[in-house]
Design an enzyme around this catalytic site. Structure first.
Site, PDB file in Angstrom:
ATOM      1  N   LYS A 194      53.213  27.372  37.804  1.00  0.00           N
ATOM      2  CA  LYS A 194      55.025  26.553  37.176  1.00  0.00           C
ATOM      3  C   LYS A 194      53.877  25.339  36.577  1.00  0.00           C
ATOM      4  CE  LYS A 194      57.797  23.452  40.113  1.00  0.00           C
ATOM      5  NZ  LYS A 194      58.661  24.011  40.717  1.00  0.00           N
ATOM      6  N   GLU A 200      42.644  27.451  41.035  1.00  0.00           N
ATOM      7  CA  GLU A 200      42.305  29.315  41.444  1.00  0.00           C
ATOM      8  C   GLU A 200      42.729  29.925  39.818  1.00  0.00           C
ATOM      9  OE1 GLU A 200      44.178  27.299  43.917  1.00  0.00           O
ATOM     10  OE2 GLU A 200      43.977  28.552  45.546  1.00  0.00           O
ATOM     11  N   GLU A 337      55.867  28.657  54.195  1.00  0.00           N
ATOM     12  CA  GLU A 337      55.762  27.491  53.394  1.00  0.00           C
ATOM     13  C   GLU A 337      57.048  26.755  52.958  1.00  0.00           C
ATOM     14  OE1 GLU A 337      54.894  27.722  48.408  1.00  0.00           O
ATOM     15  OE2 GLU A 337      52.366  27.851  49.453  1.00  0.00           O
ATOM     16  N   LYS A 496      43.707  20.851  49.596  1.00  0.00           N
ATOM     17  CA  LYS A 496      43.525  21.231  47.999  1.00  0.00           C
ATOM     18  C   LYS A 496      41.994  20.165  47.954  1.00  0.00           C
ATOM     19  CE  LYS A 496      47.396  23.541  46.178  1.00  0.00           C
ATOM     20  NZ  LYS A 496      48.616  22.615  44.997  1.00  0.00           N
TER      21      LYS A 496
HETATM   22  O1  F6P Z   1      50.101  27.105  47.281  1.00  0.00           O
HETATM   23  C1  F6P Z   1      50.584  25.674  46.716  1.00  0.00           C
HETATM   24  C2  F6P Z   1      52.018  26.336  45.572  1.00  0.00           C
HETATM   25  O2  F6P Z   1      51.982  25.352  45.150  1.00  0.00           O
HETATM   26  C3  F6P Z   1      52.606  27.473  45.649  1.00  0.00           C
HETATM   27  O3  F6P Z   1      53.771  26.288  46.056  1.00  0.00           O
HETATM   28  C4  F6P Z   1      52.659  27.920  44.568  1.00  0.00           C
HETATM   29  O4  F6P Z   1      53.936  28.440  44.281  1.00  0.00           O
HETATM   30  C5  F6P Z   1      51.605  28.051  43.828  1.00  0.00           C
HETATM   31  O5  F6P Z   1      50.417  26.974  44.992  1.00  0.00           O
HETATM   32  C6  F6P Z   1      50.721  28.777  42.802  1.00  0.00           C
HETATM   33  O6  F6P Z   1      51.460  26.829  42.056  1.00  0.00           O
HETATM   34  P1  F6P Z   1      52.144  26.742  40.554  1.00  0.00           P
HETATM   35  O7  F6P Z   1      52.524  28.236  40.059  1.00  0.00           O
HETATM   36  O8  F6P Z   1      52.377  25.709  40.186  1.00  0.00           O
HETATM   37  O9  F6P Z   1      50.403  27.532  39.930  1.00  0.00           O
END
Ligand code: F6P
Length: 527
Positions: A194, A200, A337, A496
């Site tokens: 997103k 990661e 969550e 984080k």
């Molecule tokens: O771990 C927190 C989080 O923001 C989740 O809510 C989300 O689904 C995940 O990390 C991955 O985030 P992104 O889709 O922005 O990489």
């Protein structure tokens, strides 16, 4: 809005709990009321739910529904569905329901269906591309768990010539062995994030790109796609095949958006649309059914009954379908969550418990692992069984065994076995030296342990869509009554940022300013 524990309904529930709830005996309740199953089982689109093996009666549900009304659940639901800012701490609407509304209905319909059409056309092109055999989704959390769970669940609808892989962990043990199996010329990487900033995912995407180039790959446009709200960051990474979505889609609610691309590649556009249609049917039920018959609402209310009145801290999910093996992991993010919060919308500390621990494994595997504790341990853990009437295979005998096991477990949890009943059974010969009364106590079960059973006709895109939406709205219900923001996740931020501070220390060895434990561990890891 009134806090839930300050309502008249909460006080009534407390009185009801003391008088009838705490000591409700399921064996007795069934013996006394021949209509208990009929009164406490409910039909929703694609899902039948038996709540009758729970520690409650129709009066309990009545008081819980009163609580929902006093806590303005319907108003909160309607506000979310019409696109008010339901996620106040991030200043966002919460409109995953708009992603499955039919064309021409629901907020942002043109944008939603524009991306959906483009994403499904791309998925069909990939499905028809004989040169691509392996699709690797690189994402984590909501950008991984939902698509991975659905692809596994709908395996029967997948194509044998396309292999779907999911890489999430920053641990190189996730991506490294996978890359060894892949042929760069035949691989499509989907970078799913997103934000397009998640450590990661960015690390794994960089490894994938470097590997692709090192293998002699040149055509990034053909071999990389992105699903993100941050189209500019995807372009800066070098990806120009991008499917976007919007900040009003929470990560853990995003499998219906472009994040569902691996699902669409696995099962095709028609089945993806059926998944959306199933979820939409559940959305309509949630929006319109009276609270007394509204299944996501009832499940969310029972969660409150167990968490805040019985004091149970955990719920186990046991899907009796191997395809649903990733459902517990998906639900952990969805529920914990969303509702693992300790302050209300005004930031006031809450005096009552919120999200339970959600965990589980598919049946029958769990029976040979932790069910011992569910039956005879000291804690009461409500269990949610999910059974599917018609399998996708022809092994009738095995399916009957599976279903019999599922029914037997909820029965055993409920009925238990008294020491007298155990003593009346022939003792196992190996235990001949043990006092019969002592052995009977080891072999007895307290029973009266609650469970819910959800039934699906078959595991199809449509029924799965409805099931997932059922869980989403159930989580909304309990979160709304607890007065928390179910749509932010500040609890993941501290780790984080500390990680970012520690990362350079792994190279430099600098421990100054660290607590003694972290400094000691860091030194050992570097020694
Ligand atoms: O771990 C927190 C989080 O923001 C989740 O809510 C989300 O689904 C995940 O990390 C991955 O985030 P992104 O889709 O922005 O990489």
């Amino acid at each position: 809005m009134k806090r839930c524990d300050h309502t008249a309904a909460w006080a009534a529930l407390q009185g009801h709990f003391e008088a009838h709830g705490r000591d409700l005996d399921l064996r007795e309740a069934f013996a006394q009321d021949a209509g208990r199953f009929a009164a406490l089982s409910f039909d929703a689109p694609e899902v039948f739910a038996d709540l009758s093996k729970n520690l409650l009666d129709t009066a309990t549900l009545h008081f819980l529904v009163e609580l929902a009304r006093e806590c303005a659940l319907e108003e909160q639901r309607d506000a979310m569905l019409r696109g008010d800012v339901a996620n106040a701490t991030e200043g966002r609407a919460v409109l995953h329901t708009a992603l499955r509304a039919p064309r021409g209905s629901g907020p942002f319909s043109d944008e939603v269906h524009g991306v959906l059409d483009a994403m499904l056309a791309y998925a069909e092109a990939v499905r028809g591309d004989a040169g691509i055999s392996d699709i690797v989704n690189i994402g984590i959390g909501g950008s991984d768990l939902g698509p991975q769970m659905v692809v596994a669940a709908l395996q029967a609808y997948g194509r044998v010539d396309k292999r779907l892989h999911f890489v999430s962990n920053v641990d190189g043990h996730d991506i490294a062995p996978l890359l060894q199996q892949l042929d760069a010329k035949a691989t499509l990487f989907i970078v799913a994030s997103k934000t397009f900033t998640t450590q990661e995912t960015m690390a794994n995407a960089a490894v994938a790109r470097a590997w692709f180039l090192a293998q002699g790959g040149t055509d990034i446009a053909r071999h990389f796609a992105a699903t993100t709200t941050n189209v500019a960051a995807a372009a800066a990474f070098g990806i120009d095949t991008t499917f976007g979505f919007w900040d009003w889609v929470g990560g853990r609610y995003s499998l219906w958006s472009a994040i569902g691309l691996p699902i669409a590649i696995a099962v095709g556009g028609e089945h993806f649309r059926a998944l959306l249609a199933g979820a939409h049917a559940m959305d309509r039920h949630f929006a319109a059914a009276p609270l007394e018959k509204n299944l996501p609402v009832l499940l969310g209310l029972v969660d409150i009954w167990y968490r805040n009145f019985h004091g149970f801290t955990s719920r186990s999910v046991a899907p009796y379908h191997q395809g649903l093996r990733r459902l517990p992991a998906y639900l952990q993010q969805l529920e914990m969550e969303s509702n693992g919060k300790r302050v209300d919308l005004d930031g006031r500390a809450l005096p009552y418990g919120t999200s339970p621990v959600v965990w589980g494994e598919p049946g029958t595997n769990g029976q040979h692992a932790y069910f011992q504790m569910l039956h005879q341990g000291t804690d009461v853990i409500p269990v949610e069984f999910i059974a599917v009437k018609t399998p996708a295979h022809g092994l009738v005998d095995q399916h009957h065994k599976l279903l019999a096991n599922c029914l037997a477990q909820s029965q055993a949890l409920m009925l238990g076995k008294t020491a007298a009943e155990a003593a009346a059974e022939p003792a196992p010969t190996a235990a001949a030296g043990i006092d019969a009364a002592v052995l009977a106590r080891h072999r007895s079960f307290p029973g009266n342990r609650p469970s819910t059973t959800l039934l699906l006709q078959a595991l199809t895109p449509r029924t799965l869509g409805a099931l997932i939406a059922l869980y989403e709205h159930r989580v909304f219900t309990s979160g709304a009554l607890w007065g928390i923001n179910s749509f932010d996740q500040w609890g993941v931020e501290l780790g984080k940022s500390l990680c970012n501070q520690l990362l350079p220390r792994l190279a430099s060895g600098e421990t100054q300013g660290l607590d003694a434990s972290t400094a000691g561990l860091l030194a050992r890891l570097r020694a």
